[in-house]
Design a protein around this motif. Structure first.
Motif, PDB file in Angstrom:
ATOM      1  N   GLN A  57      16.582 -19.139 -20.688  1.00 22.25           N
ATOM      2  CA  GLN A  57      16.872 -19.319 -22.112  1.00 22.25           C
ATOM      3  C   GLN A  57      18.029 -18.459 -22.599  1.00 22.25           C
ATOM      4  N   GLU A  58      18.085 -17.218 -22.109  1.00 22.08           N
ATOM      5  CA  GLU A  58      19.088 -16.308 -22.654  1.00 22.08           C
ATOM      6  C   GLU A  58      19.264 -15.101 -21.754  1.00 22.08           C
ATOM      7  N   TYR A  70       9.522  -6.787 -21.014  1.00 20.49           N
ATOM      8  CA  TYR A  70       9.592  -6.323 -22.399  1.00 20.49           C
ATOM      9  C   TYR A  70       8.621  -7.076 -23.305  1.00 20.49           C
ATOM     10  N   ASP A  71       8.478  -8.371 -23.043  1.00 20.07           N
ATOM     11  CA  ASP A  71       7.639  -9.161 -23.950  1.00 20.07           C
ATOM     12  C   ASP A  71       7.250 -10.480 -23.299  1.00 20.07           C
ATOM     13  N   CYS A  81      10.456 -12.106 -21.365  1.00 17.17           N
ATOM     14  CA  CYS A  81      11.693 -11.331 -21.444  1.00 17.17           C
ATOM     15  C   CYS A  81      11.531 -10.064 -20.606  1.00 17.17           C
ATOM     16  N   THR A  97       7.436 -17.649 -23.320  1.00 17.18           N
ATOM     17  CA  THR A  97       8.705 -16.966 -23.079  1.00 17.18           C
ATOM     18  C   THR A  97       8.413 -15.605 -22.458  1.00 17.18           C
ATOM     19  N   SER A 107      18.871  -7.793 -20.540  1.00 22.29           N
ATOM     20  CA  SER A 107      17.582  -8.485 -20.427  1.00 22.29           C
ATOM     21  C   SER A 107      17.820  -9.958 -20.136  1.00 22.29           C
ATOM     22  N   LYS A 108      16.795 -10.582 -19.564  1.00 17.35           N
ATOM     23  CA  LYS A 108      16.841 -12.009 -19.251  1.00 17.35           C
ATOM     24  C   LYS A 108      15.554 -12.634 -19.775  1.00 17.35           C
ATOM     25  N   THR A 109      15.677 -13.802 -20.377  1.00 15.52           N
ATOM     26  CA  THR A 109      14.518 -14.475 -20.964  1.00 15.52           C
ATOM     27  C   THR A 109      14.371 -15.871 -20.385  1.00 15.52           C
ATOM     28  N   TYR A 110      13.166 -16.161 -19.903  1.00 13.88           N
ATOM     29  CA  TYR A 110      12.833 -17.492 -19.403  1.00 13.88           C
ATOM     30  C   TYR A 110      11.850 -18.159 -20.358  1.00 13.88           C
TER      31      TYR A 110
END
Length: 245
Positions: free
Chosen positions: A240-241, A173-174, A189, A187, A110-113
């Motif tokens: 972010q991650e 996802y979220d 994800c 955020t 997963s990638k989160t901005y």
């Protein structure tokens, strides 16, 4: 052959994104700056893989990249060398050797901005390069209701500037929205993102929050009956991650 993973932090303000190929090809990219130093360090023309190709002006708190080399330099030596010669707006936070089959993009789960919107009475002089300032406080409830319509598996072609013909179906996802008296943080994800997908989603959510659009526009954009809002200003967007097993 050693497979080396780097964890990076960078300010994307003055770069043409992570990589710029094709008709808009540019050497002023994050990846090119790193490759120049890696070549100087190893005397090899290494190939650099990244977890997420950030776009023009977008920053990263935690970008993951990897490359393969025959160099026997220790991890701490690579970290010291890169941080010594890279420009000050690119930093190597961690270096470690990973299994040969590890690939920073293909193995990402997963990638989160993160997007930062300043809403204080007066725009901060010091945060102005890293936040989008909204003179009107957006309706958070309306944004949250619209965000629920984006979660799940959808065809996000109309929320991107992608030109490829292969599948544009992605899974979010979220989407979370946090806020206080001075800042709103969004955020997102997802398993993966299309070109400009995060920026166009955020731009649309912001327009909904400011009363320029209704939440029903989300379904209309999916169907092609309406177009998405303009991409948000990239200066407030951060990778972010990236998560792995």
């Amino acid at each position: 052959m050693h497979n080396i993973q780097l964890t990076l932090e960078y300010d994307g303000s003055r770069y043409q994104g992570w990589q710029r190929l094709g008709k808009d090809e540019s050497k002023n990219t994050i990846s090119n700056k790193i490759l120049e130093i890696l070549h100087k360090m190893t005397a090899e023309n290494v190939e650099l893989f990244c977890g997420a190709r950030t776009e023009v002006g977008v920053h990263a708190y935690k970008q993951i990249v990897n490359f393969k080399t025959t160099s026997d330099m220790k991890s701490y030596e690579i970290k010291q060398y890169l941080n010594r010669y890279l420009p000050m707006d690119i930093a190597v936070l961690e270096v470690k050797e990973v299994p040969e089959r590890f690939h920073s993009s293909l193995n990402a789960k997963s990638k989160t901005y993160l997007y930062r919107i300043a809403i204080g009475d007066v725009p901060s002089v010091f945060d102005r390069k890293y936040t989008y300032y909204s003179f009107k406080t957006p309706d958070i409830t309306a944004m949250e209701q619209a965000a629920l319509l984006l979660i799940g598996v959808h065809d996000f072609k109309n929320f991107s500037t992608v030109k490829k013909s292969k599948s544009t179906e992605k899974e979010i996802y979220d989407i979370s929205i946090y806020y206080d008296l001075s800042e709103i943080q969004i955020t997102i994800c997802a398993k993966d993102f299309l070109h400009n997908m995060a920026r166009m989603i955020i731009g649309t959510l912001l327009d909904i929050g400011l009363g320029k659009r209704k939440k029903e526009c989300i379904e209309a954009i999916f169907s092609g009956a309406e177009v998405s809002s303009a991409p948000c200003d990239p200066k407030g967007l951060f990778l972010q991650e990236i998560s792995y097993d």
